[in-house]
Structures are given as C-alpha cells and as structure tokens.
Design an enzyme around this catalytic site. Structure first.
Site, mmCIF file in Angstrom:
data_model
loop_
_atom_site.group_PDB
_atom_site.id
_atom_site.type_symbol
_atom_site.label_atom_id
_atom_site.label_comp_id
_atom_site.label_asym_id
_atom_site.label_seq_id
_atom_site.Cartn_x
_atom_site.Cartn_y
_atom_site.Cartn_z
ATOM 1 N N ASP A 97 47.906 27.809 35.336
ATOM 2 C CA ASP A 97 47.547 28.890 36.239
ATOM 3 C C ASP A 97 48.789 29.334 37.013
ATOM 4 O O ASP A 97 49.350 28.565 37.801
ATOM 5 C CB ASP A 97 46.485 28.343 37.215
ATOM 6 C CG ASP A 97 45.580 29.410 37.757
ATOM 7 O OD1 ASP A 97 46.071 30.524 37.987
ATOM 8 O OD2 ASP A 97 44.381 29.113 37.969
ATOM 9 N N ASP A 197 46.980 34.554 37.976
ATOM 10 C CA ASP A 197 46.147 34.784 39.148
ATOM 11 C C ASP A 197 46.323 36.214 39.682
ATOM 12 O O ASP A 197 47.466 36.695 39.786
ATOM 13 C CB ASP A 197 46.562 33.767 40.233
ATOM 14 C CG ASP A 197 45.619 33.727 41.405
ATOM 15 O OD1 ASP A 197 44.425 33.456 41.191
ATOM 16 O OD2 ASP A 197 46.080 33.964 42.556
ATOM 17 N N GLU A 247 43.736 37.584 35.584
ATOM 18 C CA GLU A 247 42.603 37.769 36.483
ATOM 19 C C GLU A 247 42.763 39.127 37.156
ATOM 20 O O GLU A 247 43.740 39.353 37.868
ATOM 21 C CB GLU A 247 42.560 36.668 37.550
ATOM 22 C CG GLU A 247 41.309 36.771 38.395
ATOM 23 C CD GLU A 247 41.406 36.045 39.730
ATOM 24 O OE1 GLU A 247 40.372 35.652 40.259
ATOM 25 O OE2 GLU A 247 42.521 35.883 40.248
ATOM 26 N N HIS A 321 35.860 28.651 39.771
ATOM 27 C CA HIS A 321 35.979 27.946 41.051
ATOM 28 C C HIS A 321 35.815 28.858 42.264
ATOM 29 O O HIS A 321 35.909 28.390 43.390
ATOM 30 C CB HIS A 321 37.343 27.247 41.090
ATOM 31 C CG HIS A 321 38.464 28.255 41.048
ATOM 32 N ND1 HIS A 321 38.711 29.029 39.930
ATOM 33 C CD2 HIS A 321 39.349 28.633 41.976
ATOM 34 C CE1 HIS A 321 39.719 29.851 40.188
ATOM 35 N NE2 HIS A 321 40.130 29.630 41.420
ATOM 36 N N ASP A 322 35.636 30.159 42.046
ATOM 37 C CA ASP A 322 35.438 31.092 43.159
ATOM 38 C C ASP A 322 33.997 31.578 43.240
ATOM 39 O O ASP A 322 33.660 32.383 44.099
ATOM 40 C CB ASP A 322 36.318 32.349 42.979
ATOM 41 C CG ASP A 322 37.809 32.052 43.039
ATOM 42 O OD1 ASP A 322 38.194 31.093 43.725
ATOM 43 O OD2 ASP A 322 38.577 32.786 42.388
#
Ligand code: TEU
Ligand code: CA
Length: 549
Positions: A97, A197, A247, A321-322
């Site tokens: 990431d 990200d 993302e 995870h969000d």
C-alpha cells in the site's frame, strides 16, 4: 497484461487486526506468514497488505514516517522478506500500500520543512495567509479545515486528511523522484503489486480558491496533472506489468476509464466508492438512511457496463478497512445472516472486474457492536463524535451513528476460533472483539460444509474455472423490482445469469422467459422451493443449457 490477472482474486489484510504472534495484542507480519496456508486453501492469488511502515499510527499507518522501513510493532525487514518468500512458494503475490498523497508530519522531510529548509518546504504545500484565516475553506476528510498554521514559519500547510498527514507537492519533480525510489525499493524485495492510496487526489490546482458550493473536493479530485503523474510513475519504475490498483475518491467514470484502460499505461484497475454511499442521507456519511437498492443497481450497471465500453477494469468489492461490514449494512445480521452473506458475495464475485475479499468477509463477519466511546480508536470516528455533538446531536445519537458508520467496524480482530480473544492473540487486543466471535469464526466455519467460508471458496474457484466469469461480457437485466438485481455474463461459448435479491421479503422471479432452459449452478438455500419465488436474500446462478441439434 490484463490476461494475467482477470481470473485472480485479491485478499486484503489489515495486519494490525489479523493475527498476533508475539502476544502484544497487535497483529504482525509473522501472523500473516503463519496464516498463508489458510489463505491458500481459500484460493486467493494476491495479498494486499495495508501499511506496516514506520509510523506514529495517528491513522493506523496511513501516516507514514519512513516508507522504506518496517515499524517494529509489526516485526522486522527479515520478517517481511520471509513472508514474501513463503507466499511465493504458495504462488501468492504480495501487494503493498503506497500512501503517496501525504506523509506523516513526523517524516524527516516534513521535519526539515518545519525548520525552514526551503528544499523540503517545497516537498509540501505551504501557503501564506494571516494566522486566523486559512488559505481556503476546504474541509479535511476527517473533519475541520484542511489547513494548519505553523507559527514559526508564519505559513499554513495543506492536509486533506488528519493534521498529522501533510499533503505532498507532486508538482515538484524531486518529490516524484523520491516516491519512485520507494517503489523501486519494494519491487526489489519481490513485491508483486501495489495499491495506491487516494491517488486521484495528488494533483492540486494551480490556483487555490474557496469552494463556494462544496468542501473543496471538486478542485483537487482527478486533478489537472493526475494522469500525467501516474504515467510517469509507472513508466519510470517499470511496473507496467505488475498488478496495480488505485483508490479513487469521489471520482468519475470517465477518469476511471483513463486510469485503467491498458492503452493509457496507468493502472491495472481502480476502486471507486459510489456504490457504498447509497445509504448516506443527502450524501452525508454521518447521516443514517436505509440503503437505496435501486440506486445501488443503477450504479453497478453504469460502472460495470461503462467500464466495459471504455475498456477499463474495476476492482469489485464490498468491504475494506474503512467500511462497516457489508452483512450488517446491506444484508441481515439475524435470521438471514448466512443467506445474505452468501448473496452479497455472489453479487460481487461474478461481476466483470477483480474481486477483493477483506479479512473476515469470507466468514460473514459483522459490525463491532460497540456502544461506548472508549471502544473506538479511529481518528475519523473520534473527530466526528465531537463534531456531531457540536452540531447539535446528543451523545446517544452520535454513538448510534458511529455504531453503524465507524471505520472501526471493519477493524476488529480476525475471528479465528471461539477461544480467548478469538484466537487472534493471547493478550487483550488493541481493539475489542465483537461478541459474534463465539459463532462466527474460522474454526466453526471450516467444520460446517454449508458455511459462508466454503461458499466464498466456491465463488473464488468459479472465476478460475469459468472463462465467462473472468473474461466474458456483462449486461444488466431489467427485473421489475427495485431490490432485485440481475445480470448476465456471456462469451462465445456460454451464457450465465446471476440473480440477487436484496430484500428481506419474498420476491417474484418473472423476468426470465424460459427458466427451463437454464441449469442451476449455485444457490444460497438448501434447495429451490418454487422456481418463480425468490426467498429473502436469495441468489441464484444459472447457466444456459445449449441444446444439441
Ligand atoms: O482512504 C481514503 C478515504 O477518503 C476514505 O476511505 C475515508 O476513510 C472516508 O472517506 C472517510 O469518510 C484512504 C485509506 O484507505 C484510509 O484508511 C486512510 O485513512 C486515508 O486514505 C488517508 O490515507
Ligand atoms: Ca504482535
């Protein structure tokens, strides 16, 4: 290149909450290595690891202080190298990431900038403005104004996220060069892919101005030089043939086609979040609303068919995870827990795109169920807990909203068994374990042939054995009912039809003329009761039977 990943499935791991091997209550890299066999059996091809780099952990590692070192909390560089080797033996590739929109304010670059070093000040976005007037009215994604004043410099710096996450200045070629070095470093260690990200936020506008209509996002989302910057990054690091996913925050279809069309040489695929906002009242995350399934269907159709026409490629997913857990959100935590978890998995896995499974999703893990503010760890949740109360909500209302919307819902420890601390650790974990671990856990599901786990295993293997799923065309069908979604997948040889009911009630299946021409491949109930009645959350996968002349 697309050929090489069309039949692959990615598993996302949030190391902090996956498996703790040294008894400090925090998951670690060795915990991932220890569970490789579990992942191999599930059938996945890549693991995307969220950041484990040196970080003050204000945003759980998305505030990176050193891109090229492992935070001791997660282990050592040797542990990481061993993980890559062991994964490779099982033909599993590791994806890292890359948090390149911002660094932690503890990063050496920012520290030098704070001392007034002009070289490093130019790594970030500093602006002049009186100490009581931020340069623009832009709002941070985590609440409050997006600028922070530094008295010693008499300047403000931009932070689209937490105040400890300073946005990098991508206009500066030296910054772009530093980031390329980071990619090269990890590529040499045998990493097989990258997730970038919020990468569509990296290109800021030339002129900074107040947003009189919104929170500022329209000025920096899919910004002026973003495609250029991505092409350069990919070309100069030689990662064209690796799996890369960006993302994309609040993005557009048009831009996503450009990001992921192979001819553009940018990324392999993209995440967008529009389908995860259909339960936001007036588009507001912190305002609850029942999901609008008609909107969900329309969004899927627009993105699936639109990306196909534009030769783009989607990363398809429900959880990360969000996000809160999808069963708690669009499914049912009660009577139809198992059926709804299976239906939701089907809806995504048979689409055109690369499916991502977030740790625990394959078990049908549910939301945290926290009812006390002391349970929450996430910076965004804690900020909004105060903001909501400042804006007039009661403490109870604010807690009720966090319970549904907090990112911590997806960050609770992986549930391995029904023993102490769910088999995640021997010590009290850094974040509390939901009560559901008693029944929803790996051990229980592996001993139940009808479990959500085995159903996910089946979905993953279908992609590998059926070219029509990996590479076929997609087309959405009119179902006549807003909470029933159906699409077909076709290639020269086969025609499949996927039907998903998002309803707690029964629904009629009358939109297919000749059901007798189809063979049932998959269903989330033990047996079909009535051909033309869909039970709550029922899903069916049919394949057209070719009649031999
Ligand atoms: O998230 C980007 C992002 O904008 C959202 O998912 C965000 O959490 C949500 O919109 C807030 O309502 C990425 C990471 O996935 C996230 O964990 C990081 O906190 C964020 O970037 C900053 O690096
Ligand atoms: Ca540990």
């Amino acid at each position: 290149m697309r050929d090489q990943f069309q039949d692959k499935v990615v598993y996302q791991i949030y190391p902090k909450s996956f498996c703790d091997t040294n008894g400090d209550g925090i998951g670690d890299l060795n915990g991932v290595t220890e569970k490789l066999e579990y992942l191999k059996e599930l059938g996945i091809d890549y693991i995307w690891l969220t950041p484990f780099f040196v970080s003050p952990q204000k945003d759980n590692g998305y505030d990176v202080a050193d891109y090229k070192s492992v935070d001791p909390m997660f282990g050592t560089m040797e542990d990481f190298e061993r993980l890559v080797r062991e994964a490779e033996k099982k033909q599993i590739g590791i994806m890292l990431d890359m948090v390149f929109n911002h660094t932690s304010t503890s990063h050496e670059w920012f520290q030098k900038a704070l001392q007034g070093d002009p070289t490093y000040m130019d790594y970030y976005i500093f602006r002049d403005s009186p100490s009581d007037v931020p340069p623009t009215n832009w709002v941070s994604k985590f609440g409050g104004n997006a600028w922070e004043y530094v008295p010693s410099l008499k300047k403000w710096y931009l932070h689209l996220f937490d105040v400890s996450q300073a946005d990098l200045n991508w206009e500066n070629p030296a910054v772009r060069e530093e980031l390329k070095q980071v990619i090269r470093f990890w590529k040499e260690k045998g990493v097989k892919g990258f997730r970038f990200d919020v990468v569509n936020l990296i290109s800021k506008p030339e002129r900074f101005q107040d947003d009189l209509e919104g929170d500022g996002r329209r000025f920096y989302t899919d910004g002026p030089h973003v495609h250029e910057f991505l092409k350069e990054l990919v070309r100069d690091t030689g990662i064209e043939d690796m799996v890369t996913v960006g993302e994309m925050s609040s993005t557009s279809l048009e831009n996503c086609i450009r990001y992921s069309n192979p001819e553009e040489k940018e990324l392999s695929m993209v995440f967008n979040f529009h389908h995860l906002k259909v339960d936001y009242k007036n588009g507001q995350k912190w305002e609850l609303m029942e999901p609008d399934f008609m909107k969900l269907k329309t969004l899927f159709q627009t993105w699936q068919e639109g990306m196909q026409e534009g030769k783009g490629w989607n990363a398809v997913f429900w959880c990360n995870h969000d996000q809160p857990r999808i069963v708690s959100r669009f499914g049912d935590e009660g009577t139809y827990w198992k059926e709804s978890a299976k239906m939701l998995g089907t809806a995504i896995h048979l689409m055109r795109g690369t499916p991502y499974v977030y740790q625990g999703e394959e078990l049908g893990m549910t939301n945290a169920g926290y009812d006390d503010i002391s349970c929450y760890k996430d910076v965004e949740s804690l900020n909004y807990f105060s903001i909501m109360q400042r804006e007039g909500k009661t403490k109870e209302e604010a807690l009720h909203i966090l319970n549904a919307r907090s990112r911590d819902n997806g960050r609770t420890p992986m549930q391995w068994n029904d023993g102490v601390y769910a088999g995640f650790s021997e010590k009290e974990p850094w974040i509390s374990i939901p009560a559901s671990y008693k029944t929803i856990n790996v051990e229980a599901e592996k001993s139940d042939a009808d479990s959500v786990y085995y159903y996910y295993q089946k979905l993953i293997s279908l992609r590998k054995t059926s070219p029509v799923i990996a590479r076929g065309r997609i087309h959405f069908l009119e179902t006549g009912q807003e909470d029933v979604m159906a699409y077909d997948r076709t290639d020269e040889k086969e025609e499949w039809m996927i039907i998903c009911s998002f309803s707690k009630e029964k629904r009629t299946l009358d939109f297919i003329d000749h059901l007798e021409e189809y063979e049932l491949l998959l269903n989330n109930y033990k047996a079909i009761e009535e051909d033309h009645i869909l039970r709550p959350y029922e899903t069916r996968v049919y394949k057209k039977v070719t009649v031999q002349p």
